[in-house]
Design a protein around this motif. Sequence first.
Motif, PDB file in Angstrom:
ATOM      1  N   LEU A  66     -35.632-106.543-128.520  1.00  0.00           N
ATOM      2  CA  LEU A  66     -35.013-105.122-127.891  1.00  0.00           C
ATOM      3  C   LEU A  66     -33.941-105.580-126.485  1.00  0.00           C
ATOM      4  N   CYS A  67     -32.791-105.787-126.508  1.00  0.00           N
ATOM      5  CA  CYS A  67     -31.762-105.705-125.449  1.00  0.00           C
ATOM      6  C   CYS A  67     -30.512-105.586-125.453  1.00  0.00           C
ATOM      7  N   THR A  68     -30.278-106.378-124.382  1.00  0.00           N
ATOM      8  CA  THR A  68     -29.100-106.053-123.797  1.00  0.00           C
ATOM      9  C   THR A  68     -27.653-106.203-124.299  1.00  0.00           C
ATOM     10  N   THR A  69     -27.915-106.966-125.359  1.00  0.00           N
ATOM     11  CA  THR A  69     -26.392-107.981-125.418  1.00  0.00           C
ATOM     12  C   THR A  69     -27.204-108.364-127.630  1.00  0.00           C
TER      13      THR A  69
ATOM     14  N   LEU B 160     -38.775 -98.620-122.813  1.00  0.00           N
ATOM     15  CA  LEU B 160     -37.535 -99.386-123.370  1.00  0.00           C
ATOM     16  C   LEU B 160     -35.780 -98.697-123.637  1.00  0.00           C
ATOM     17  N   MET B 161     -36.518 -97.654-123.841  1.00  0.00           N
ATOM     18  CA  MET B 161     -35.513 -96.936-125.193  1.00  0.00           C
ATOM     19  C   MET B 161     -34.580 -96.027-123.579  1.00  0.00           C
ATOM     20  N   ASP B 162     -34.601 -96.519-122.508  1.00  0.00           N
ATOM     21  CA  ASP B 162     -33.625 -96.356-121.338  1.00  0.00           C
ATOM     22  C   ASP B 162     -32.830 -96.879-121.009  1.00  0.00           C
ATOM     23  N   VAL B 163     -33.241 -98.701-121.515  1.00  0.00           N
ATOM     24  CA  VAL B 163     -32.724 -99.773-120.948  1.00  0.00           C
ATOM     25  C   VAL B 163     -31.842-101.278-122.239  1.00  0.00           C
ATOM     26  N   THR B 164     -32.163-100.255-123.421  1.00  0.00           N
ATOM     27  CA  THR B 164     -32.123-101.008-124.798  1.00  0.00           C
ATOM     28  C   THR B 164     -30.490-100.748-124.893  1.00  0.00           C
ATOM     29  N   LYS B 165     -29.964-101.396-125.610  1.00  0.00           N
ATOM     30  CA  LYS B 165     -29.186-101.259-126.364  1.00  0.00           C
ATOM     31  C   LYS B 165     -28.671-101.925-127.391  1.00  0.00           C
TER      32      LYS B 165
END
Length: 381
Positions: A160-163, A226-231
Motif C-alpha cells: 500500500l503506497c503513495t507511489t 489507510l484508504m485515506d492515505v494510499t494512492k
Amino acid sequence: MKTTLKSLLTGGCLAALLSAGGMASAKDLTFAVGFPSGSTVVQSLEKFVAKVADNGGPGIKLYPLSLLDLKQTGPGLRDHIVDMGYVIMPYHPAEYANSNLGADLNMLSTVGDRIDAPGFAMTGALTEYIMLECPECVAEFARERQIYLGSISTHDYALLCTTPIRQVSDLAGKKLRVASANWGRWAEAMGATRVSISANETYEALSQGVVDCTVVHPADLLDLQLMDVTKYVTLGVPGGLFVGVGAANINIDAWRGLSEEERVAMLKAAAYNSAELSYNYYVRPMEALEKAREEGIEIIEAGPELTEATEAFVAEDTAVIADLFTENYGVENAAEKVAKVSALVEKWKGLTKDVKDVDTLAKLYEDEIFSRIDPTSYGMN
C-alpha cells in the motif's frame, strides 16, 4: 516497561476501563485488543466471546483500542493489567523467539504449491507447531505469564503506497514499513529500506512521507483507515502473510483460576476464533480492494520480474532465518525447527486447500489441534 505498565494500572487503568464502556463485572475476564471497534479483529473477537459463553465458559469483556495498544498488550498481560489480549509477537522478538521463528516462515505459504487461501494453512501450521510441537514456545509464553490459545493469519500481503510499484527498480530507495523481519529482508533485497513502526503509527507515517509504502494485507485499507492515505496498491508481492499473533492469549494466573470445564470451553472457542479471524482476513481484502477502486486508488499487479525476484528471495531466506534466530536469540536446533514448520505448512496446505467456510475450518482446527490439548495440564505447571 514493567514499571510503566504497573503505573498505568494504578494511575490510568480505571479511567480507561470506564471510558471503554463501563466496568466489567467481577467475574468477567478483561480482553484488550489494539484495534478499533468495527475492525475485522474486533468483529471476530466478539464472536469468540459469544462462543466462550455458549460453551459454558467465563464472561469476557472486550476493550477495543481503549486500554492497551498493540505493542503494550504483551507486557500488559505479563503484569496482569488485563486477563486476555491480542498479542503481536514480532513486537517482542526476544521474548517469543521460538514462536517468532515459526511466524517468520510465513512466506512459504504463498510460494511452491499455491492454494486459494494460504492463511488457512499458515494458521494451522503455526498453531500446531506452537501448541503441540514446540515446548520451548509454550515455555516462553509462560515466562511472559501467558497461555497461548492459537494464532490467526491474514491473506496475502501487498504494498500500500503513495507511489506506484510495478518492477524491482521502482523499489530502489523507497522506505517500506514492515511488520516483521522477513519482509524487512525482502525490502532490502529489492533495494528498499525497511522501517519498523507500530501498525497504529502507519497512517501518520504514510501521510507525512515518513514511509513510501506499508507491507500489509489490503484489509488495513479499511481496518486502519489507510484508504485515506494510499494512492496505489501493488498485489502479488511480497506475498507471505502475517501470522505472528497470539489471538486470544490469557494471563497464566487467570487461566489457572478457571475450572477445567471453563478451560475446555475456552479451547473449543479458540479453535473457532482462529478460523473466524483467518476467514475474515481472507474475505475482507476483497471488500477493501473494491472500495479502493471506487475511491480512485490504482490497483497494480506486480510484473513478472518482481514476482520472480520474490520467489528467488523466499527460496534462499529459510536458511537465513535459521541462522538469524540462532545467532540473535539463541534458538536451539533452529534448522530442525525450520524443517518442522516447513513440513507443517505443506501438510496444512493439503488439509485446507478445499475449505470454503468458517465452520469447516473451525472443525479442522479443533480436530487436528485443540482436541489434542489436555485442559488438565496445558499451562497448569
